[in-house]
Motif scaffolding. Structure first.
Motif, mmCIF file in Angstrom:
data_model
loop_
_atom_site.group_PDB
_atom_site.id
_atom_site.type_symbol
_atom_site.label_atom_id
_atom_site.label_comp_id
_atom_site.label_asym_id
_atom_site.label_seq_id
_atom_site.Cartn_x
_atom_site.Cartn_y
_atom_site.Cartn_z
ATOM 1 N N MET A 1 0.855 -1.169 0.000
ATOM 2 C CA MET A 1 0.000 0.000 0.000
ATOM 3 C C MET A 1 0.904 1.236 0.000
ATOM 4 S SD MET A 1 -2.898 1.165 2.788
ATOM 5 C CE MET A 1 -4.025 -0.137 2.390
ATOM 6 N N ASP A 2 0.563 2.192 -0.846
ATOM 7 C CA ASP A 2 1.308 3.439 -0.934
ATOM 8 C C ASP A 2 0.409 4.583 -0.458
ATOM 9 O OD1 ASP A 2 3.491 5.149 -1.687
ATOM 10 O OD2 ASP A 2 2.335 5.707 -3.464
ATOM 11 N N ILE A 3 0.820 5.258 0.599
ATOM 12 C CA ILE A 3 0.021 6.326 1.193
ATOM 13 C C ILE A 3 0.817 7.620 1.149
ATOM 14 C CG2 ILE A 3 -1.102 7.163 3.291
ATOM 15 C CD1 ILE A 3 -1.506 4.242 4.085
ATOM 16 N N LYS A 4 0.153 8.694 0.711
ATOM 17 C CA LYS A 4 0.776 10.014 0.705
ATOM 18 C C LYS A 4 -0.071 10.969 1.531
ATOM 19 C CE LYS A 4 2.751 9.904 -3.940
ATOM 20 N NZ LYS A 4 4.122 9.709 -3.776
ATOM 21 N N ILE A 5 0.604 11.730 2.366
ATOM 22 C CA ILE A 5 -0.025 12.806 3.113
ATOM 23 C C ILE A 5 0.269 14.080 2.326
ATOM 24 C CG2 ILE A 5 -0.153 14.033 5.317
ATOM 25 C CD1 ILE A 5 -0.718 11.000 5.569
ATOM 26 N N LEU A 6 -0.767 14.796 1.925
ATOM 27 C CA LEU A 6 -0.587 16.026 1.168
ATOM 28 C C LEU A 6 -0.768 17.217 2.083
ATOM 29 C CD1 LEU A 6 -2.794 15.178 -1.961
ATOM 30 C CD2 LEU A 6 -0.374 14.660 -1.597
ATOM 31 N N GLY A 7 0.239 18.080 2.131
ATOM 32 C CA GLY A 7 0.123 19.282 2.947
ATOM 33 C C GLY A 7 1.462 19.954 3.140
ATOM 34 N N PRO A 8 1.430 21.263 3.399
ATOM 35 C CA PRO A 8 2.661 22.038 3.505
ATOM 36 C C PRO A 8 3.390 21.914 4.837
ATOM 37 C CG PRO A 8 0.783 23.459 3.830
ATOM 38 C CD PRO A 8 0.237 22.101 3.474
ATOM 39 N N GLY A 9 2.903 21.109 5.743
ATOM 40 C CA GLY A 9 3.566 20.958 7.038
ATOM 41 C C GLY A 9 2.835 21.664 8.162
ATOM 42 N N CYS A 10 1.590 21.994 7.945
ATOM 43 C CA CYS A 10 0.782 22.663 8.964
ATOM 44 C C CYS A 10 0.437 21.684 10.097
ATOM 45 C CB CYS A 10 -0.499 23.210 8.334
ATOM 46 S SG CYS A 10 -1.601 21.929 7.690
ATOM 47 N N PRO A 11 -0.049 22.179 11.221
ATOM 48 C CA PRO A 11 -0.397 21.286 12.336
ATOM 49 C C PRO A 11 -1.407 20.195 11.951
ATOM 50 C CG PRO A 11 -0.310 23.542 13.111
ATOM 51 C CD PRO A 11 -0.159 23.591 11.605
ATOM 52 N N LYS A 12 -2.392 20.526 11.121
ATOM 53 C CA LYS A 12 -3.373 19.506 10.714
ATOM 54 C C LYS A 12 -2.712 18.417 9.875
ATOM 55 C CE LYS A 12 -7.540 22.298 10.874
ATOM 56 N NZ LYS A 12 -8.692 22.810 10.126
ATOM 57 N N CYS A 13 -1.774 18.812 9.041
ATOM 58 C CA CYS A 13 -1.059 17.834 8.217
ATOM 59 C C CYS A 13 -0.243 16.887 9.088
ATOM 60 C CB CYS A 13 -0.140 18.540 7.224
ATOM 61 S SG CYS A 13 -1.011 19.640 6.097
ATOM 62 N N LYS A 14 0.405 17.441 10.089
ATOM 63 C CA LYS A 14 1.199 16.627 11.001
ATOM 64 C C LYS A 14 0.318 15.694 11.815
ATOM 65 C CE LYS A 14 4.938 19.944 11.181
ATOM 66 N NZ LYS A 14 5.670 20.938 11.922
ATOM 67 N N THR A 15 -0.869 16.167 12.202
ATOM 68 C CA THR A 15 -1.819 15.322 12.930
ATOM 69 C C THR A 15 -2.273 14.171 12.056
ATOM 70 O OG1 THR A 15 -2.573 17.178 14.272
ATOM 71 C CG2 THR A 15 -4.065 15.285 14.099
ATOM 72 N N LEU A 16 -2.580 14.461 10.791
ATOM 73 C CA LEU A 16 -2.997 13.407 9.866
ATOM 74 C C LEU A 16 -1.890 12.384 9.671
ATOM 75 C CD1 LEU A 16 -4.981 12.115 7.932
ATOM 76 C CD2 LEU A 16 -4.156 13.694 6.157
ATOM 77 N N GLU A 17 -0.665 12.840 9.559
ATOM 78 C CA GLU A 17 0.455 11.916 9.393
ATOM 79 C C GLU A 17 0.575 10.997 10.613
ATOM 80 O OE1 GLU A 17 5.133 12.010 8.076
ATOM 81 O OE2 GLU A 17 4.276 13.817 8.967
ATOM 82 N N LYS A 18 0.466 11.556 11.802
ATOM 83 C CA LYS A 18 0.559 10.769 13.031
ATOM 84 C C LYS A 18 -0.585 9.755 13.122
ATOM 85 C CE LYS A 18 0.474 11.314 18.043
ATOM 86 N NZ LYS A 18 0.225 12.230 19.143
ATOM 87 N N LEU A 19 -1.814 10.197 12.842
ATOM 88 C CA LEU A 19 -2.969 9.294 12.901
ATOM 89 C C LEU A 19 -2.859 8.184 11.854
ATOM 90 C CD1 LEU A 19 -5.928 11.795 13.431
ATOM 91 C CD2 LEU A 19 -5.015 10.156 15.085
#
Length: 79
Positions: A1-19
């Protein structure tokens, strides 16, 4: 499975990456998780609001951080 988190590094992006990492671990799934921070590349996916989540090349949602339960369901449904 290949997963990409899209975002400029904002707090919400970091939260999504952690989750996302937690959901993969909890499900026992083997997946490659990467982060795309280049706005032009993010826009190539048609995502105008971040964070976004791409699984196996398909955008599954954008513009919000899902609940842990919803994210688990999304990842399990795309195995």
């Amino acid at each position: 499975m290949d997963i990409k988190i899209l975002g400029p590094g904002c707090p919400k992006c970091k939260t999504l990456e952690k989750l996302t990492q937690q959901a993969i671990t909890n499900a026992g799934i083997e997946a490659k998780v990467s982060k795309e921070e280049d706005i032009m590349k993010i826009m190539e996916y048609g995502v105008m609001t971040t964070p976004g989540l791409v699984i196996n090349g398909k955008v599954v949602f954008s513009g919000r951080v899902p609940s842990e339960k919803e994210l688990n369901e999304i990842i399990n449904n795309h195995q």
